[in-house]
Design a protein around this motif. Sequence first.
Motif, PDB file in Angstrom:
ATOM      1  N   MET A  38      -1.119  14.287   1.436  1.00  0.00           N
ATOM      2  CA  MET A  38      -0.252  13.486   1.016  1.00  0.00           C
ATOM      3  C   MET A  38       0.717  14.106  -0.196  1.00  0.00           C
ATOM      4  N   ASN A  39       1.994  14.619   0.042  1.00  0.00           N
ATOM      5  CA  ASN A  39       2.783  15.240  -0.781  1.00  0.00           C
ATOM      6  C   ASN A  39       3.911  14.118  -1.254  1.00  0.00           C
ATOM      7  N   ASP A  40       4.666  14.505  -2.490  1.00  0.00           N
ATOM      8  CA  ASP A  40       5.734  13.764  -2.512  1.00  0.00           C
ATOM      9  C   ASP A  40       5.492  12.350  -2.737  1.00  0.00           C
ATOM     10  N   LEU A  41       4.300  11.794  -3.383  1.00  0.00           N
ATOM     11  CA  LEU A  41       3.777  10.629  -3.446  1.00  0.00           C
ATOM     12  C   LEU A  41       4.995   9.710  -4.223  1.00  0.00           C
ATOM     13  N   LYS A  42       5.061   8.458  -3.745  1.00  0.00           N
ATOM     14  CA  LYS A  42       5.889   7.316  -4.222  1.00  0.00           C
ATOM     15  C   LYS A  42       5.091   6.236  -4.482  1.00  0.00           C
ATOM     16  N   PRO A  43       5.718   5.405  -5.637  1.00  0.00           N
ATOM     17  CA  PRO A  43       4.830   4.082  -5.959  1.00  0.00           C
ATOM     18  C   PRO A  43       4.415   3.368  -4.840  1.00  0.00           C
ATOM     19  N   GLU A  44       5.185   3.307  -3.573  1.00  0.00           N
ATOM     20  CA  GLU A  44       5.221   2.333  -2.642  1.00  0.00           C
ATOM     21  C   GLU A  44       3.886   2.705  -1.686  1.00  0.00           C
ATOM     22  N   ASP A  45       3.566   4.116  -1.957  1.00  0.00           N
ATOM     23  CA  ASP A  45       2.195   4.500  -1.219  1.00  0.00           C
ATOM     24  C   ASP A  45       1.167   4.187  -1.799  1.00  0.00           C
ATOM     25  N   THR A  46       0.916   3.193  -3.070  1.00  0.00           N
ATOM     26  CA  THR A  46      -0.060   2.757  -3.521  1.00  0.00           C
ATOM     27  C   THR A  46      -0.757   1.799  -2.582  1.00  0.00           C
ATOM     28  N   ALA A  47      -2.025   1.974  -2.208  1.00  0.00           N
ATOM     29  CA  ALA A  47      -2.507   1.145  -1.238  1.00  0.00           C
ATOM     30  C   ALA A  47      -4.108   1.439  -1.121  1.00  0.00           C
ATOM     31  N   VAL A  48      -4.871   0.776  -0.579  1.00  0.00           N
ATOM     32  CA  VAL A  48      -6.327   1.387  -0.102  1.00  0.00           C
ATOM     33  C   VAL A  48      -6.274   2.117   1.257  1.00  0.00           C
ATOM     34  N   TYR A  49      -6.552   3.146   1.288  1.00  0.00           N
ATOM     35  CA  TYR A  49      -6.412   3.962   2.429  1.00  0.00           C
ATOM     36  C   TYR A  49      -7.867   4.127   3.345  1.00  0.00           C
ATOM     37  N   TYR A  50      -7.785   3.657   4.656  1.00  0.00           N
ATOM     38  CA  TYR A  50      -8.576   3.766   5.543  1.00  0.00           C
ATOM     39  C   TYR A  50      -8.871   4.711   6.644  1.00  0.00           C
ATOM     40  N   CYS A  51      -9.978   5.310   6.813  1.00  0.00           N
ATOM     41  CA  CYS A  51     -10.162   6.317   7.976  1.00  0.00           C
ATOM     42  C   CYS A  51     -10.874   5.266   9.123  1.00  0.00           C
ATOM     43  N   ALA A  52     -10.191   5.617  10.038  1.00  0.00           N
ATOM     44  CA  ALA A  52     -10.705   4.982  11.341  1.00  0.00           C
ATOM     45  C   ALA A  52     -10.923   5.707  12.566  1.00  0.00           C
ATOM     46  N   ALA A  53     -12.033   5.323  13.326  1.00  0.00           N
ATOM     47  CA  ALA A  53     -12.357   6.245  14.735  1.00  0.00           C
ATOM     48  C   ALA A  53     -12.196   5.512  15.861  1.00  0.00           C
ATOM     49  N   ALA A  54     -11.714   6.052  17.107  1.00  0.00           N
ATOM     50  CA  ALA A  54     -11.612   5.305  18.207  1.00  0.00           C
ATOM     51  C   ALA A  54     -12.346   6.126  19.430  1.00  0.00           C
TER      52      ALA A  54
END
Length: 127
Positions: A83-99
């Motif tokens: 993740m580059n050039d982060l913005k305040p709107e990128d604030t979140a919980v990030y989840y990894c998922a597998a299918a």
Amino acid sequence: QVHLVESGGCLAQAGGSLRLSCTAAGSTLSSYTMGWFRQAPGKARELVAAISRSGGDTSHAGSVAGRFKISRDNAKNTVFLQMNDLKPEDTAVYYCAAAPNPNTGTYYWHAKDYAHWGQGTLVTVSS
């Protein structure tokens, strides 16, 4: 059961960079299409990026295209989100998922297609 573990989330400044990692103990991630999702406070979970089993096909949400990049190292059983050039709107919980996916060259874009989820890692971007 696939036990996914995310890491790398922390507090960052706007314009900065972070790299999230996702690993799975006891499971071979190369058998799965992988995705990174995020959920901000008060908002629905959204797909950020997805990658095929081979790693040769990827897709990124419009809000992060050109700033974020999903990749995988099947030899290390790890999926990354740079993740580059982060913005305040990128604030979140990030989840990894597998299918599970018999096709090595495709990916899924909908959360319903992902059977296994990590616990999430918090990314906070200050302005």
